[in-house]
Design a protein around this motif. Structure first.
Motif, short mmCIF file in Angstrom:
data_model
loop_
_atom_site.label_atom_id
_atom_site.label_comp_id
_atom_site.label_asym_id
_atom_site.label_seq_id
_atom_site.Cartn_x
_atom_site.Cartn_y
_atom_site.Cartn_z
N ILE A 98 0.85 -1.18 0.00
CA ILE A 98 0.00 0.00 0.00
C ILE A 98 0.89 1.23 0.00
N ASP A 99 0.26 2.40 -0.07
CA ASP A 99 0.99 3.66 0.00
C ASP A 99 0.67 4.33 1.33
N PHE A 100 1.51 5.25 1.76
CA PHE A 100 1.32 5.98 3.01
C PHE A 100 1.39 7.48 2.77
N THR A 101 0.61 8.21 3.56
CA THR A 101 0.82 9.65 3.65
C THR A 101 2.09 9.91 4.45
N GLN A 102 2.45 11.16 4.57
CA GLN A 102 3.48 11.52 5.52
C GLN A 102 3.00 11.16 6.93
N ASN A 103 3.93 11.02 7.85
CA ASN A 103 3.53 10.59 9.19
C ASN A 103 2.80 11.71 9.94
N TYR A 104 1.84 11.31 10.77
CA TYR A 104 1.15 12.27 11.62
C TYR A 104 1.48 12.07 13.10
N THR A 105 2.33 11.09 13.41
CA THR A 105 2.97 11.03 14.73
C THR A 105 4.43 10.66 14.52
N GLN A 106 5.25 11.06 15.45
CA GLN A 106 6.62 10.58 15.50
C GLN A 106 6.60 9.13 15.97
N PRO A 107 7.70 8.38 15.77
CA PRO A 107 7.73 7.02 16.34
C PRO A 107 7.46 7.05 17.84
N ASP A 108 6.48 6.28 18.26
CA ASP A 108 6.11 6.22 19.67
C ASP A 108 6.90 5.09 20.32
N PRO A 109 7.54 5.34 21.46
CA PRO A 109 8.29 4.26 22.10
C PRO A 109 7.38 3.06 22.39
N SER A 110 7.90 1.88 22.15
CA SER A 110 7.22 0.66 22.57
C SER A 110 7.70 0.32 23.97
N ALA A 111 6.79 -0.13 24.81
CA ALA A 111 7.10 -0.36 26.21
C ALA A 111 6.62 -1.74 26.64
N TYR A 112 7.12 -2.17 27.79
CA TYR A 112 6.76 -3.48 28.35
C TYR A 112 5.87 -3.29 29.56
N LEU A 113 4.84 -4.12 29.66
CA LEU A 113 3.94 -4.16 30.81
C LEU A 113 4.02 -5.56 31.40
N ALA A 114 4.14 -5.64 32.72
CA ALA A 114 4.31 -6.95 33.37
C ALA A 114 3.69 -6.90 34.75
N LEU A 115 3.73 -8.06 35.42
CA LEU A 115 3.22 -8.15 36.79
C LEU A 115 4.28 -7.77 37.82
N SER A 116 5.55 -7.80 37.42
CA SER A 116 6.62 -7.45 38.35
C SER A 116 7.78 -6.84 37.58
N LYS A 117 8.59 -6.05 38.27
CA LYS A 117 9.71 -5.35 37.65
C LYS A 117 10.81 -6.30 37.19
N ASP A 118 10.85 -7.53 37.75
CA ASP A 118 11.91 -8.47 37.37
C ASP A 118 11.45 -9.44 36.28
N TYR A 172 -0.52 3.21 24.60
CA TYR A 172 -1.59 2.25 24.87
C TYR A 172 -1.44 1.63 26.26
N LEU A 173 -0.21 1.26 26.64
CA LEU A 173 -0.01 0.51 27.87
C LEU A 173 -0.04 1.38 29.13
N ARG A 174 0.45 2.60 29.06
CA ARG A 174 0.60 3.40 30.27
C ARG A 174 -0.72 3.64 31.00
N PRO A 175 -1.81 4.01 30.30
CA PRO A 175 -3.08 4.18 31.02
C PRO A 175 -3.55 2.89 31.69
N ILE A 176 -3.26 1.75 31.07
CA ILE A 176 -3.65 0.46 31.67
C ILE A 176 -2.89 0.24 32.97
N ALA A 177 -1.60 0.55 32.96
CA ALA A 177 -0.80 0.42 34.19
C ALA A 177 -1.29 1.38 35.27
N ASP A 178 -1.66 2.58 34.87
CA ASP A 178 -2.13 3.57 35.84
C ASP A 178 -3.44 3.16 36.50
N GLU A 179 -4.24 2.40 35.78
CA GLU A 179 -5.57 2.03 36.28
C GLU A 179 -5.61 0.66 36.95
N ASN A 180 -4.51 -0.09 36.90
CA ASN A 180 -4.51 -1.45 37.44
C ASN A 180 -3.28 -1.65 38.33
#
Length: 237
Positions: A98-118, A172-180
């Motif tokens: 397919i074709d794309f327009t110019q971007n309308y967001t900068q690259p958004d960091p991808s992050a990890y969500l888990a049950l524990s920091k380790d 996407y993930l950060r609001p989920i972490a904030d609410e749970n």
């Protein structure tokens, strides 16, 4: 941000949209804050506001169509709608189909969500939505990839022990972490993808030009940055 890695090729329609009176805007409707269905069952979120404004500036009448992520590119190519505006990262592989327009967001960091920091994100099991840039990244990282059709299922996989963590867009993930309280963001982030743009059939060059001009006008007058800030999405332009 999102993210499709195609496993089968699809041929673009030869005729294209031919600048129909109504432009059908295809989105997933399941990836807040980019796009989701509100309590009335209507498409809402950053991309709804953005898309409506782009259509206004381009002088187009637009209607919204939802489609599951797995088939969102094939159904654009087959003519079920005229654009993809669904948090889709611009990648070279997608650009072959397919074709794309110019971007309308900068690259958004991808992050990890888990049950524990380790949580083991290097050699453990990491979940991602299928056909995403995150899934492709995990597959090459040394971790074990487990894929799910929807973003909600990736979160459930962490909760039920199927995965040690999930990798997805930070926005996407950060609001989920904030609410749970049982879920937490890990410190490590990954910068993958080339920003998000609208997808169109390669035959729809005129439509692409209209949306490119509208996106540029929003960058130039600061309204795109204001919209990104409102929805707390990544850095501005």
């Amino acid at each position: 941000m999102k993210k499709l890695i195609l496993t089968t090729a699809a041929l673009a329609l030869s005729a294209g949209m031919a600048m129909a009176d109504t432009v059908r805007m295809g989105t997933e409707g399941a990836y807040p804050p980019y796009n989701f269905l509100n309590d009335k069952g209507e498409v809402d979120g950053f991309e709804r506001e953005l898309g409506d404004e782009l259509c206004k500036r381009a002088g187009l009448t637009c209607e919204w169509v939802t489609n599951e992520w797995d088939s969102i590119i094939p159904n654009l190519v087959s003519g079920n709608y005229d654009t993809i505006i669904a948090g889709m990262s611009i990648t070279a592989e997608r650009d072959e189909v397919i074709d794309f327009t110019q971007n309308y967001t900068q690259p958004d960091p991808s992050a990890y969500l888990a049950l524990s920091k380790d949580a083991d994100i290097m050699g453990g099991v990491v979940a991602a939505q299928t056909n995403t840039i995150q899934a492709a990244f995990i597959a090459e990282s040394g971790a074990t990839l487990v894929e799910f059709a929807t973003p909600e299922e990736t979160i459930a996989a962490v909760r039920n022990g199927e995965a040690d963590a999930v990798l997805a867009d930070d926005a996407y993930l950060r609001p989920i972490a904030d609410e749970n309280a049982d879920l937490m963001m890990l410190d490590k982030q990954e910068l993958i993808g080339g920003g998000v743009g609208m997808g169109l059939r390669e035959s729809d060059a005129e439509l692409k030009g209209k949306f490119d001009a509208a996106i540029q006008s929003m960058k130039d007058d600061g309204s795109l940055n204001a919209l990104l800030a409102k929805w707390e999405i990544g850095p501005g332009f």
